[in-house]
Design a protein around this motif. Structure first.
Motif, mmCIF file in Angstrom:
data_model
loop_
_atom_site.group_PDB
_atom_site.id
_atom_site.type_symbol
_atom_site.label_atom_id
_atom_site.label_comp_id
_atom_site.label_asym_id
_atom_site.label_seq_id
_atom_site.Cartn_x
_atom_site.Cartn_y
_atom_site.Cartn_z
ATOM 1 N N ARG A 280 0.824 -1.219 0.000
ATOM 2 C CA ARG A 280 0.000 0.000 0.000
ATOM 3 C C ARG A 280 0.853 1.262 0.000
ATOM 4 O O ARG A 280 0.428 2.301 -0.504
ATOM 5 C CB ARG A 280 -0.914 -0.024 1.214
ATOM 6 N N PHE A 281 2.051 1.179 0.588
ATOM 7 C CA PHE A 281 2.974 2.303 0.652
ATOM 8 C C PHE A 281 4.290 1.872 0.009
ATOM 9 O O PHE A 281 4.757 0.760 0.248
ATOM 10 C CB PHE A 281 3.220 2.727 2.101
ATOM 11 N N PRO A 282 4.937 2.745 -0.779
ATOM 12 C CA PRO A 282 6.160 2.343 -1.483
ATOM 13 C C PRO A 282 7.283 1.851 -0.564
ATOM 14 O O PRO A 282 8.021 0.938 -0.927
ATOM 15 C CB PRO A 282 6.570 3.617 -2.221
ATOM 16 N N LEU A 283 7.422 2.463 0.602
ATOM 17 C CA LEU A 283 8.462 2.053 1.540
ATOM 18 C C LEU A 283 7.868 1.991 2.936
ATOM 19 O O LEU A 283 7.211 2.944 3.378
ATOM 20 C CB LEU A 283 9.641 3.031 1.508
ATOM 21 N N VAL A 284 8.097 0.877 3.625
ATOM 22 C CA VAL A 284 7.627 0.695 4.999
ATOM 23 C C VAL A 284 8.815 0.266 5.852
ATOM 24 O O VAL A 284 9.568 -0.642 5.473
ATOM 25 C CB VAL A 284 6.514 -0.373 5.078
ATOM 26 N N VAL A 285 8.997 0.942 6.985
ATOM 27 C CA VAL A 285 10.030 0.553 7.937
ATOM 28 C C VAL A 285 9.349 0.360 9.281
ATOM 29 O O VAL A 285 8.772 1.306 9.835
ATOM 30 C CB VAL A 285 11.146 1.608 8.034
ATOM 31 N N VAL A 286 9.392 -0.861 9.789
ATOM 32 C CA VAL A 286 8.739 -1.211 11.053
ATOM 33 C C VAL A 286 9.799 -1.316 12.134
ATOM 34 O O VAL A 286 10.735 -2.119 12.023
ATOM 35 C CB VAL A 286 7.965 -2.534 10.935
ATOM 36 N N THR A 287 9.688 -0.499 13.172
ATOM 37 C CA THR A 287 10.647 -0.553 14.270
ATOM 38 C C THR A 287 10.233 -1.638 15.265
ATOM 39 O O THR A 287 9.056 -1.809 15.570
ATOM 40 C CB THR A 287 10.765 0.808 14.976
ATOM 41 N N LEU A 288 11.246 -2.345 15.776
ATOM 42 C CA LEU A 288 11.024 -3.504 16.639
ATOM 43 C C LEU A 288 11.662 -3.331 18.004
ATOM 44 O O LEU A 288 11.908 -4.320 18.699
ATOM 45 C CB LEU A 288 11.591 -4.765 15.972
ATOM 46 N N GLY A 289 11.961 -2.094 18.408
ATOM 47 C CA GLY A 289 12.611 -1.877 19.701
ATOM 48 C C GLY A 289 13.973 -2.533 19.735
ATOM 49 O O GLY A 289 14.809 -2.325 18.836
ATOM 50 N N PRO A 290 14.230 -3.371 20.750
ATOM 51 C CA PRO A 290 15.566 -3.987 20.870
ATOM 52 C C PRO A 290 15.887 -4.984 19.769
ATOM 53 O O PRO A 290 17.017 -5.476 19.688
ATOM 54 C CB PRO A 290 15.505 -4.688 22.238
ATOM 55 N N ASP A 291 14.928 -5.293 18.913
ATOM 56 C CA ASP A 291 15.179 -6.214 17.798
ATOM 57 C C ASP A 291 15.455 -5.491 16.484
ATOM 58 O O ASP A 291 15.510 -6.119 15.422
ATOM 59 C CB ASP A 291 13.995 -7.171 17.630
ATOM 60 N N GLY A 292 15.603 -4.163 16.515
ATOM 61 C CA GLY A 292 15.999 -3.439 15.321
ATOM 62 C C GLY A 292 14.821 -2.958 14.494
ATOM 63 O O GLY A 292 13.839 -2.444 15.022
ATOM 64 N N ALA A 293 14.900 -3.160 13.177
ATOM 65 C CA ALA A 293 13.863 -2.643 12.277
ATOM 66 C C ALA A 293 13.789 -3.501 11.022
ATOM 67 O O ALA A 293 14.781 -4.099 10.594
ATOM 68 C CB ALA A 293 14.172 -1.196 11.894
ATOM 69 N N LEU A 294 12.581 -3.548 10.453
ATOM 70 C CA LEU A 294 12.342 -4.240 9.192
ATOM 71 C C LEU A 294 12.141 -3.215 8.088
ATOM 72 O O LEU A 294 11.414 -2.234 8.270
ATOM 73 C CB LEU A 294 11.096 -5.113 9.290
ATOM 74 N N VAL A 295 12.762 -3.441 6.939
ATOM 75 C CA VAL A 295 12.570 -2.603 5.765
ATOM 76 C C VAL A 295 11.806 -3.420 4.736
ATOM 77 O O VAL A 295 12.187 -4.557 4.429
ATOM 78 C CB VAL A 295 13.914 -2.144 5.177
#
Length: 335
Positions: free
Chosen positions: A254-269
Motif C-alpha cells: 500500500r505504501f512504497p516504503l515501509v520501515v517497522v521498528t522492533l525496539g531492541p530487535d531493530g527494524a524491518l525494511v
C-alpha cells in the motif's frame, strides 16, 4: 483543504512563522528562503510540540498513596523530538510546524532553536500547550497520560504550500490523524507535497489512538504517503496480521516504503510486498524508552536526505534509538 496554494494560505504561512513572535520579527522569507545547507533540501516536520512531565519510579505505583519518583519537566512531542534528532544527526535545515499554547510558546521555541531546529509555531490563545505525563518504570517502559491541548487544533488554515519551498522531505506525526480538524491539515499538506514531488513520510504514532480511529480510516487518510514508519504494534493493528514481518510486507503493498521498528530487535525494511532487510538494533542500556521511535525517525529521515538508501538510513535510526533509550526524556543533549 484545497486553499493551501491560495493567497490566504500564504497569509497562514506568515502566521506560522511570525505568530510565535518570540525571537524577533520574522517574515515569510524565513520559511521560503531555501535550504542553507543546500543539497537535497530541508526536512519539514509537521507535528506535536509537547511539555513532558517525566516521572521515573523504581518501585511499582502504590494506589492511593505516595510512590517515590524522580520527576522532570522536559520539552517533548513526537514531531518536535524527531526534528531535534534529525538536527543532531547532521541535517542542516530542519523545520517544525506545530501549534502551541501561549503559556509555553517561548520556552518551546527557545529549546527548539537551541537544538538546531527552525520553529514555525502557531500560537493558540484558546488552548494550552499539550502536556504528557510519562510514567517510566524500572524496566524503562513508559505509560502516557496525554492532554493534547493545542496540538490537535492545527488546522488547514495553518498550512500553506509556501512552507514546502526549499524542502526535500515532509514528515507528518500520526497524532495529527486523530481529530477531524488536524486531518484536514494533513490532507492539505500531503496534497501540496504530492503536487510538488516532495516525498511524505508518516509515523502512525499511537496504537491506542489508532485503535480508536480505526485502521482503515487511518490508511485512507494516509493516501499519497510514500514512507510509513510504524512500530510493530501499530503495524499489526493496521493489518490485523500478528506477525510483524508479514504485517510489514502487507503494508508495503500500500505504501512504497515501509520501515517497522522492533525496539531492541531493530527494524524491518519492506517494499513491493516483501521484507527486504532486517536491520539489527545497536546495544543500549535502557533508562527511558520515551522518544526512541522519534529518534529513529529523525535520524532515518536525515540520512535519507543525504541520498543514502533505506537500509543505511534504518541503521542510522537504530543508532539514534539506542542513544535515546539511554537518556531521560525524548531528545538528544543540546549541542
Amino acid at each position: 483543504m484545497n486553499g493551501a496554494g491560495s493567497d490566504g494560505g500564504n497569509d497562514a504561512a506568515r502566521g506560522a512563522v511570525s505568530g510565535a513572535g518570540l525571537a524577533g520579527d520574522r517574515t515569510a522569507a524565513d520559511v521560503d528562503g531555501g535550504s542553507p545547507g543546500g543539497g537535497a533540501g530541508a526536512l519539514l516536520i509537521v507535528g506535536d510540540v509537547v511539555t513532558d512531565v517525566v516521572a521515573r519510579h523504581r518501585t511499582p505505583l502504590t494506589h492511593g498513596t505516595d510512590t517515590a519518583a524522580e520527576i522532570r519537566t522536559l520539552p517533548g512531542g513526537a514531531g518536535a523530538n524527531a526534528a531535534c534528532w534529525a538536527a543532531s544527526t547532521g541535517c542542516a535545515d530542519v523545520r517544525l510546524l506545530g501549534r502551541v499554547g501561549a503559556d509555553a510558546a517561548g520556552w518551546h521555541e527557545g529549546r527548539l532553536r537551541a537544538a538546531g531546529v527552525r520553529p514555525l509555531l502557531v500560537v493558540d490563545d484558546d488552548a494550552a500547550t499539550a502536556t504528557v505525563v510519562s510514567l517510566v518504570d524500572a524496566s524503562a517502559e513508559r505509560t502516557f497520560l496525554t492532554d493534547s491541548g493545542a496540538v490537535l487544533r492545527l488546522c488547514a488554515a495553518d498550512w500553506s504550500a509556501a512552507l514546502l519551498d526549499g524542502v526535500g522531505r515532509l514528515h507528518i506525526s500520526g497524532y495529527l490523524f486523530f481529530t477531524a480538524t488536524s486531518r484536514h491539515m494533513v490532507r492539505a499538506a500531503v496534497e501540496s507535497a504530492v503536487a510538488r514531488g516532495v516525498p511524505v513520510s508518516v509515523d502512525p504514532a499511537s496504537a491506542g489512538f489508532l485503535a480508536n480511529l480505526g485502521p482503515e480510516r487511518f490508511l485512507v487518510a494516509a493516501d499519497g504517503v510514500q514512507v510509513l514508519l510504524p512500530n510493530a504494534d501499530e503495524a499489526r493493528l493496521l493489518t490485523g496480521v500478528p506477525d510483524a514481518e508479514k504485517a510489514a510486507a502487507w503494508l508495503s503493498r500500500r505504501f512504497p516504503l515501509v520501515v517497522v521498528t522492533l525496539g531492541p530487535d531493530g527494524a524491518l525494511v519492506a517494499s513491493d510486498g516483501a521484507v527486504t532487510a532486517h536491520v539489527p538494533a545497536d546495544p543500549a542500556r535502557a533508562v527511558d524508552s520515551t522518544g526512541a521511535g522519534d529518534a529513529f525517525n529523525g535520524a532515518f529521515l536525515a540520512t535519507l536526505l543525504t541520498g543514502a538508501g533505506p537500509v543505511t538510513a534504518a541503521a542510522a535510526g537504530c543508532r539514534a534509538g539506542a542513544s535515546a533509550v539511554a537518556l531521560p526524556g525524548g531528545r538528544p543533549p543540546l549541542p
